[in-house]
Design a protein around this motif. Structure first.
Motif, short mmCIF file in Angstrom:
data_model
loop_
_atom_site.label_atom_id
_atom_site.label_comp_id
_atom_site.label_asym_id
_atom_site.label_seq_id
_atom_site.Cartn_x
_atom_site.Cartn_y
_atom_site.Cartn_z
N ALA A 1 1.47 7.25 4.34
CA ALA A 1 1.20 6.30 5.68
C ALA A 1 -0.08 5.87 5.66
O ALA A 1 -0.34 4.55 6.15
CB ALA A 1 1.64 7.00 6.72
N VAL A 2 -1.18 6.56 5.22
CA VAL A 2 -2.42 6.42 5.22
C VAL A 2 -2.54 5.09 4.36
O VAL A 2 -3.20 4.23 4.83
CB VAL A 2 -3.15 7.48 4.89
CG1 VAL A 2 -5.00 7.11 4.57
CG2 VAL A 2 -3.24 8.67 5.90
N LEU B 1 9.49 0.31 6.24
CA LEU B 1 10.32 -0.43 5.40
C LEU B 1 10.12 -0.16 3.80
O LEU B 1 11.06 -0.06 3.05
CB LEU B 1 9.80 -2.10 5.42
CG LEU B 1 10.57 -2.97 4.37
CD1 LEU B 1 11.95 -3.11 4.69
CD2 LEU B 1 10.05 -4.45 4.86
N ALA B 2 8.85 0.23 3.42
CA ALA B 2 8.41 0.84 2.39
C ALA B 2 9.45 2.27 1.69
O ALA B 2 9.77 2.23 0.80
CB ALA B 2 6.91 1.26 2.12
N LEU B 3 9.33 3.19 3.05
CA LEU B 3 10.08 4.06 2.76
C LEU B 3 11.63 4.03 2.43
O LEU B 3 12.14 4.75 1.59
CB LEU B 3 9.94 5.09 3.87
CG LEU B 3 8.54 5.54 4.13
CD1 LEU B 3 8.48 6.36 5.62
CD2 LEU B 3 8.07 6.42 3.09
N GLY C 1 0.96 -1.19 -0.05
CA GLY C 1 -0.03 0.01 -0.17
C GLY C 1 0.85 1.26 -0.10
O GLY C 1 0.74 2.04 -0.65
N SER C 2 2.00 1.41 0.89
CA SER C 2 3.00 2.42 0.95
C SER C 2 3.57 2.73 -0.37
O SER C 2 3.70 3.79 -0.89
CB SER C 2 4.03 2.17 1.96
OG SER C 2 3.40 1.98 3.33
N LEU C 3 3.99 1.67 -1.07
CA LEU C 3 4.63 1.83 -2.33
C LEU C 3 3.57 2.24 -3.61
O LEU C 3 4.00 3.39 -4.39
CB LEU C 3 5.31 0.35 -2.94
CG LEU C 3 6.47 0.13 -2.10
CD1 LEU C 3 6.73 -1.39 -2.46
CD2 LEU C 3 7.44 1.11 -2.08
N LYS C 4 2.53 1.83 -3.36
CA LYS C 4 1.28 2.43 -4.23
C LYS C 4 1.06 3.86 -4.10
O LYS C 4 1.10 4.71 -5.13
CB LYS C 4 0.00 1.52 -3.94
CG LYS C 4 -0.89 1.18 -5.35
CD LYS C 4 -2.35 0.86 -4.69
CE LYS C 4 -2.48 -0.75 -4.23
NZ LYS C 4 -3.42 -0.99 -3.98
N ILE D 1 3.11 -3.45 13.68
CA ILE D 1 3.42 -4.29 12.74
C ILE D 1 3.47 -3.75 11.48
O ILE D 1 4.41 -3.62 10.58
CB ILE D 1 2.85 -5.80 12.72
CG1 ILE D 1 3.48 -6.55 14.00
CG2 ILE D 1 3.65 -6.50 11.41
CD1 ILE D 1 2.68 -7.81 14.30
N ALA D 2 2.21 -2.97 11.26
CA ALA D 2 2.07 -2.43 10.01
C ALA D 2 2.92 -1.11 9.84
O ALA D 2 3.26 -0.86 8.74
CB ALA D 2 0.35 -1.87 9.88
#
Lengths: 202, 202, 202
Positions: B35-36, B75-77, B20-23, B68-69
């Motif tokens: 983040a949202v 991690l995505a950042l 979701g973050s990468l999207k 955890i989320a």
């Protein structure tokens, strides 16, 4: 204290209903669509808040907030006729809008603490109560909610919600903490407008 | 058994938050928006599940899943900085994503049976818990949720939910049925990826 | 009276499921997507209604409405094969669709009064039960819900909800008021179709 808070809430309801209705008029919605966008922008955050903590939404049970929001929609119809609908980012709307963001974030944080949510839950509820109505309106118009990519708008609500939780945790009475939260949100939002703060992208 | 399940759930939360973050980063959202999107992709399905059965969402009441989320978002950042954001359909993300789909569908089916839903309700809850978060994220970006037109992604959750209901109906203990459901979903999803299964259009 | 009402409800479920499924087929969704759109169009308004008043949605607890909606989806698949999917605005679908709008608005108003909502709340629930499913379907396809800008479609539900509240307030039994509400909605909707009524924009 309740009076100051009630006044902030009323200012916010009018400002949000006005902004939402003008957004609907800009998008060529019909009268029903304009009213839906105005009412949802004003009341949608609170409806999401109440639904998430398992309460029947205040906006569907009582009449006060609804009447104020309707006044905002009516005002928008008059202004759109008189001035065209180019008011949306005008300073005359940004100040009461910031007041509304502050009042709504504070009620969200308050409801979150009353429902014994986690710190994360309190912050989510403060933020969602503040920005949820406008985001639903954006979604209905097929737009990415502006809070996700623009401006320093949701962040004051996030920080205000965190401040509220910390204050209550430190023993501050919740009425006083709500006022403190509203002041934090309002101050940060006005600074963001004044100095054009933005969050980075990646 | 709970340990295996907890591990699958954690893997899923990280994978969903990451995807979701990468999207969000691909869509040029700011940090708040990223983040949202990450948090909603990971937690949104469970929030819908809980709201539909009248529970205050676990994600707003407890801290474990949220932490955890958040790690997945962080991690995505890092990965987006190091590698660019073209990881989304990479095999390295598809396997943990399938594990998450399986774990989430199983918890959805379990909650559905606990709430004494109809068979249809159990299947809906399994599916929605698995694919709801990603679908909300797609909607926020103004996109048709990918599960509606692409791939064999929701169907494993539908079939897993049905398998869960049949197993419980046949007298299998619900913990064991949840593990069976997760295995069905994971197996079908991996086969779909391996052989590029698709549902027909009309 | 209950029989007439049950028949209207069933007609509406089939018509809404049919319209939603055809919309999904037009948008090139796969079979899962088509079924989701059909089921959500038929059942989504009631799910929103129940969630807002804190009930577990009837559609997830009982099987009757679900089976009828599934029949509508199946019918859509057959018709789409036989005739292509250009049925959507055909008179053959507009009449049962109006019947469904009337039945759904009436159940929404009834649930709203049972939950002791405010007059505004009753009107919102009547309208949302009538138009919520189709609006969710539009949103999933990335479209502005058609009720916001087109046609005289939501307005009959608004007026029917208001009529219901006034009738109950005046002492009419709620079963009888629901039938009256449905007749108001159906009559207004048919007049709107016949004379091409529209609401003004601003």
């Amino acid at each position: 204290m309740i009076d100051a808070f009630g006044a902030m809430n009323a200012i916010g309801l009018v400002a949000f209903a006005l902004a939402g209705s003008l957004k609907g008029a800009d998008a060529d919605l019909d009268l029903f669509g304009i009213a839906v966008l105005g009412m949802l922008t004003a009341l949608g955050g609170g409806i999401l808040r109440d639904t998430l903590v398992g309460r029947v939404p205040v906006a569907l049970r009582t009449t006060g907030d609804v009447a104020i929001a309707l006044a905002g929609v009516a005002l928008a119809l008059v202004l759109a006729r008189l001035l065209g609908s180019r008011l949306r980012n005008h300073a005359a709307i940004q100040l009461p809008d910031a007041v509304g963001l502050a009042a709504f974030a504070a009620t969200g944080a308050l409801v979150g603490v009353q429902a014994t949510l986690s710190p994360f839950g309190v912050v989510v509820l403060a933020t969602l109560t503040g920005v949820g109505g406008g985001s639903i309106a954006d979604l209905l118009l097929g737009r990415v909610p502006s809070v996700l990519h623009e401006d320093f708008y949701a962040t004051p609500a996030v920080l205000g919600g965190a401040a509220f939780w910390l204050a209550v945790r430190a023993g501050v009475a919740s009425g006083r903490a709500a006022l403190g939260c509203a002041i934090v949100v309002l101050g940060l939002r006005l600074l963001a407008l004044r100095y054009d703060w933005r969050l980075p992208t990646v």
